[in-house]
Design a protein around this motif. Structure first.
Motif, PDB file in Angstrom:
ATOM      1  N   LEU A 194      26.166  43.950 -13.411  1.00  0.00           N
ATOM      2  CA  LEU A 194      26.162  42.496 -13.146  1.00  0.00           C
ATOM      3  C   LEU A 194      27.079  42.059 -12.025  1.00  0.00           C
ATOM      4  N   SER A 195      28.140  42.902 -12.053  1.00  0.00           N
ATOM      5  CA  SER A 195      29.106  42.724 -11.017  1.00  0.00           C
ATOM      6  C   SER A 195      28.743  42.727  -9.544  1.00  0.00           C
ATOM      7  N   THR A 196      27.782  43.561  -9.452  1.00  0.00           N
ATOM      8  CA  THR A 196      27.429  43.772  -7.892  1.00  0.00           C
ATOM      9  C   THR A 196      26.565  42.430  -7.471  1.00  0.00           C
ATOM     10  N   ARG A 197      26.106  41.522  -8.429  1.00  0.00           N
ATOM     11  CA  ARG A 197      25.233  40.309  -8.071  1.00  0.00           C
ATOM     12  C   ARG A 197      26.139  39.155  -8.378  1.00  0.00           C
ATOM     13  N   PHE A 198      27.104  39.032  -9.323  1.00  0.00           N
ATOM     14  CA  PHE A 198      27.892  37.961  -9.568  1.00  0.00           C
ATOM     15  C   PHE A 198      29.237  37.916  -9.418  1.00  0.00           C
ATOM     16  N   ASN A 199      29.750  36.897  -9.493  1.00  0.00           N
ATOM     17  CA  ASN A 199      31.230  36.927  -9.565  1.00  0.00           C
ATOM     18  C   ASN A 199      31.886  37.414 -10.937  1.00  0.00           C
ATOM     19  N   GLU A 200      33.102  37.609 -10.953  1.00  0.00           N
ATOM     20  CA  GLU A 200      33.713  38.209 -12.256  1.00  0.00           C
ATOM     21  C   GLU A 200      33.405  37.235 -13.312  1.00  0.00           C
ATOM     22  N   LEU A 201      33.580  35.901 -13.403  1.00  0.00           N
ATOM     23  CA  LEU A 201      33.313  34.897 -14.468  1.00  0.00           C
ATOM     24  C   LEU A 201      31.850  35.019 -14.786  1.00  0.00           C
ATOM     25  N   TYR A 202      30.817  34.953 -13.889  1.00  0.00           N
ATOM     26  CA  TYR A 202      29.396  34.963 -14.259  1.00  0.00           C
ATOM     27  C   TYR A 202      29.081  36.257 -14.964  1.00  0.00           C
ATOM     28  N   SER A 203      29.530  37.505 -14.449  1.00  0.00           N
ATOM     29  CA  SER A 203      29.223  38.724 -14.836  1.00  0.00           C
ATOM     30  C   SER A 203      29.615  38.854 -16.122  1.00  0.00           C
ATOM     31  N   TYR A 204      30.797  38.310 -16.632  1.00  0.00           N
ATOM     32  CA  TYR A 204      31.171  38.322 -18.058  1.00  0.00           C
ATOM     33  C   TYR A 204      30.306  37.330 -18.934  1.00  0.00           C
ATOM     34  N   ILE A 205      30.066  36.089 -18.390  1.00  0.00           N
ATOM     35  CA  ILE A 205      29.173  35.212 -19.268  1.00  0.00           C
ATOM     36  C   ILE A 205      27.745  35.835 -19.748  1.00  0.00           C
ATOM     37  N   TYR A 206      26.841  36.358 -18.471  1.00  0.00           N
ATOM     38  CA  TYR A 206      25.754  36.968 -18.526  1.00  0.00           C
ATOM     39  C   TYR A 206      25.827  38.164 -19.546  1.00  0.00           C
ATOM     40  N   THR A 207      26.959  39.134 -19.335  1.00  0.00           N
ATOM     41  CA  THR A 207      27.051  40.264 -20.169  1.00  0.00           C
ATOM     42  C   THR A 207      27.086  39.916 -21.598  1.00  0.00           C
ATOM     43  N   LEU A 208      27.949  39.006 -21.999  1.00  0.00           N
ATOM     44  CA  LEU A 208      28.169  38.771 -23.373  1.00  0.00           C
ATOM     45  C   LEU A 208      26.967  38.124 -23.954  1.00  0.00           C
ATOM     46  N   SER A 209      26.203  37.268 -23.131  1.00  0.00           N
ATOM     47  CA  SER A 209      25.117  36.507 -23.539  1.00  0.00           C
ATOM     48  C   SER A 209      23.678  37.452 -23.870  1.00  0.00           C
TER      49      SER A 209
END
Length: 251
Positions: free
Chosen positions: A198-213
């Motif tokens: 996900l970090s290749t598509r989103f910034n660090e904050l949203y990559s964490y949000i989407y991963t945990l979700s």
């Protein structure tokens, strides 16, 4: 082999494995908070301290565990399926609460200057819960999420005890602990794998949000395990009670 393949145990072991994939990923919540706080203009040092405090405060709902254990006992006295149904509901309810919590921004965050000590920072955080609507919302969501999650442990342990004979409970808990640990391992590994993607598509904050979700989705099959095991609970608990009664009569 007999214990692993036993009706109720199959679902209990699978349930704890799946649930710990979701809950095992929650140790990354402070990192998510750190990114959110830094977005508000605070330094890494301040963000780390504040995120640690928030993570601790937001786990306060866990004290509800003793009540949900008591509630599970009441449901179980009505029907041997009662505890499983009750816990399934709260496990499922945990998922939307955590996902919503991940997405809530920490807007209008007001913290003391860098030179203030940790006690002053803690007091400031507690104040934010009452005066900052965003932090209030995060606190309420975390309260519901951690409380709902806490319903699992006492009722899961009670079911594992109910469906196994006394001389088999030690190994049953040992096997369950293995599945528990495997779930947490997969959950933590899953964070790393998903973050890398996900970090290749989103910034660090949203990559964490989407991963945990995404990892919280495992709570759905985890809740379904309770629903599926409820029929087996009736059979296995009746067998245990019958066996113990026969032993008592011989004594």
């Amino acid at each position: 082999k007999f214990l692993i393949l036993k009706g109720s145990n199959v679902y209990l072991f699978l349930q704890t494995f799946l649930m710990n994939i979701a809950t095992g990923s929650l140790i990354w919540i402070p990192t998510l908070y750190t990114f959110k706080i830094m977005q508000q203009g605070y330094s890494m040092g301040t963000a780390v301290i504040v995120s640690g405090y928030l993570y601790a405060i937001f786990q306060i709902g866990g004290i509800a565990s003793f009540y949900f254990g008591h509630l599970g006992d009441k449901f179980q006295r009505k029907t041997f399926r009662g505890r499983a149904y009750l816990t399934a509901f709260f496990v499922f309810f945990t998922m939307p609460c955590y996902i919503a919590l991940f997405f809530v921004p920490m807007s209008n965050l007001s913290l003391p200057n860098e030179n203030n000590n940790e006690i002053i920072i803690l007091v400031s955080i507690l104040r934010q819960i009452f005066i900052n609507p965003w932090i209030t919302l995060m606190f309420l969501l975390s309260l519901f999420a951690s409380a709902a999650q806490s319903a699992n442990t006492p009722n899961w342990m009670a079911l594992l005890t109910d469906v196994n004979l006394p001389e088999q409970r030690g190994i049953a808990f040992s096997i369950a602990n293995l599945f528990n640990s495997l779930g947490r391992t997969v959950g933590n590994a899953g964070v790393g794998i998903l973050l890398g993607i996900l970090s290749t598509r989103f910034n660090e904050l949203y990559s964490y949000i989407y991963t945990l979700s995404i990892l919280q989705i495992f709570l759905i099959p985890s809740a379904l395990c309770y629903m599926k095991m409820s029929k087996n609970n009736v059979i296995d608990i009746q067998f245990v009670l019958k066996t113990l009664k026969e032993r008592a009569e011989k004594v």
